[in-house]
Design an enzyme around this catalytic site. Structure first.
Site, short mmCIF file in Angstrom:
data_model
loop_
_atom_site.label_atom_id
_atom_site.label_comp_id
_atom_site.label_asym_id
_atom_site.label_seq_id
_atom_site.Cartn_x
_atom_site.Cartn_y
_atom_site.Cartn_z
N LYS A 192 3.14 -2.41 6.62
CA LYS A 192 3.34 -2.43 5.17
C LYS A 192 4.74 -1.93 4.80
O LYS A 192 5.35 -2.40 3.83
CB LYS A 192 2.26 -1.60 4.47
CG LYS A 192 0.89 -2.26 4.46
CD LYS A 192 0.89 -3.59 3.70
CE LYS A 192 -0.49 -4.20 3.62
NZ LYS A 192 -0.50 -5.47 2.87
N SER A 200 0.85 -1.19 0.00
CA SER A 200 0.00 0.00 0.00
C SER A 200 0.88 1.23 0.00
O SER A 200 1.98 1.22 0.57
CB SER A 200 -0.90 0.01 1.24
OG SER A 200 -1.54 1.27 1.39
N TYR A 212 -1.07 -0.42 10.47
CA TYR A 212 -1.10 -0.87 9.07
C TYR A 212 0.08 -0.30 8.31
O TYR A 212 0.80 -1.03 7.60
CB TYR A 212 -2.42 -0.44 8.44
CG TYR A 212 -2.62 -0.89 7.01
CD1 TYR A 212 -3.01 -2.19 6.72
CD2 TYR A 212 -2.44 0.00 5.95
CE1 TYR A 212 -3.22 -2.60 5.41
CE2 TYR A 212 -2.64 -0.40 4.64
CZ TYR A 212 -3.03 -1.70 4.37
OH TYR A 212 -3.22 -2.10 3.07
#
Length: 236
Positions: free
Chosen positions: A162, A142, A158
């Protein structure tokens, strides 16, 4: 663009919904053979329906990407469905919403790192003997994991996981280079899924169609790159 032989032998993780399910649909439509992995196959109704529609070309197997024991079990079962892998799509992921600075629980960070970073790295390591020469490993990343693009305090567990996954991609690219295996980090866009939320802009079918074009064109010379669904470089 390089022509890829069909049928390819593919494994998709987190395949029961969202982008993973759309990958399964489009790979089957292209004539590929697919193993779709998810935590609870018995509850994966859409996958099981697809398996009934594509007998012999779609197998649904259990996988908890956060558990190395589950990786080993998948590695034992996979040869019963496929005699090798041409495409590994590490799609399974988790996003904990509602995090605020000063209130980010360690449980969120631990879970995110296990699922989003450690999981894809360790699974790829476990399945490496099954990867064919010229295979492609796609790690669904992402732009939120792009350190250079960090613009605010958003979804920290998150984003951190990532960014760690991106390093795993770079390391795997180097480890598998002599095998002729390309490893890519891919940003699918802001996709209209349960994880993407109501404000997302890209339909799953469009995102996956674009990502498959990127994967079709990928060679070992592209290994270690961070690309979006339109094939554009994403800053690390």
């Amino acid at each position: 663009m390089n022509a890829r032989p069909a049928p390819r032998r593919c494994l998709v993780t987190g395949a029961n919904r969202g982008i993973g399910l759309e990958f399964v649909r489009q790979l089957l439509a292209r004539g590929d053979r697919v193993v779709a992995a998810c935590r609870r196959p018995a509850r994966a109704h859409a996958l099981n329906q697809l398996a009934g529609e594509h007998p012999g070309r779609l197998h649904v197997l259990p996988l908890d990407v956060a558990e190395p024991k589950s990786h080993a079990e998948l590695a034992r079962e996979l040869p019963l469905a496929l005699d090798g892998l041409d495409l590994l799509i590490n799609n399974a992921g988790v996003l904990h919403s509602g995090e605020r600075f000063g209130q980010v629980p360690i449980a969120h960070l631990d879970d995110s790192l296990r699922v989003n970073a450690s999981g894809p790295f360790l699974l790829t390591q476990t399945l490496a003997p099954l990867l064919a020469s010229g295979a492609v490993v796609a790690n669904l990343s992402s732009e939120l994991g792009s350190i250079a693009s960090a613009a605010g305090f958003h979804t920290p567990s998150y984003a951190i996981s990532k960014a760690a996954q991106n390093m795993a991609t770079a390391l795997l690219a180097r480890a598998l280079a002599e095998r002729g295996v390309a490893v890519l980090a891919l940003h699918p866009g802001w996709v209209q899924t349960d994880m993407g939320g109501a404000g997302a802009q890209v339909a799953p079918a469009d995102a996956v169609r674009g990502l498959l074009r990127v994967l079709d064109a990928a060679t070992v010379a592209d290994s270690g790159r961070f690309l979006d669904w339109r094939g554009r470089a994403v800053p690390w």
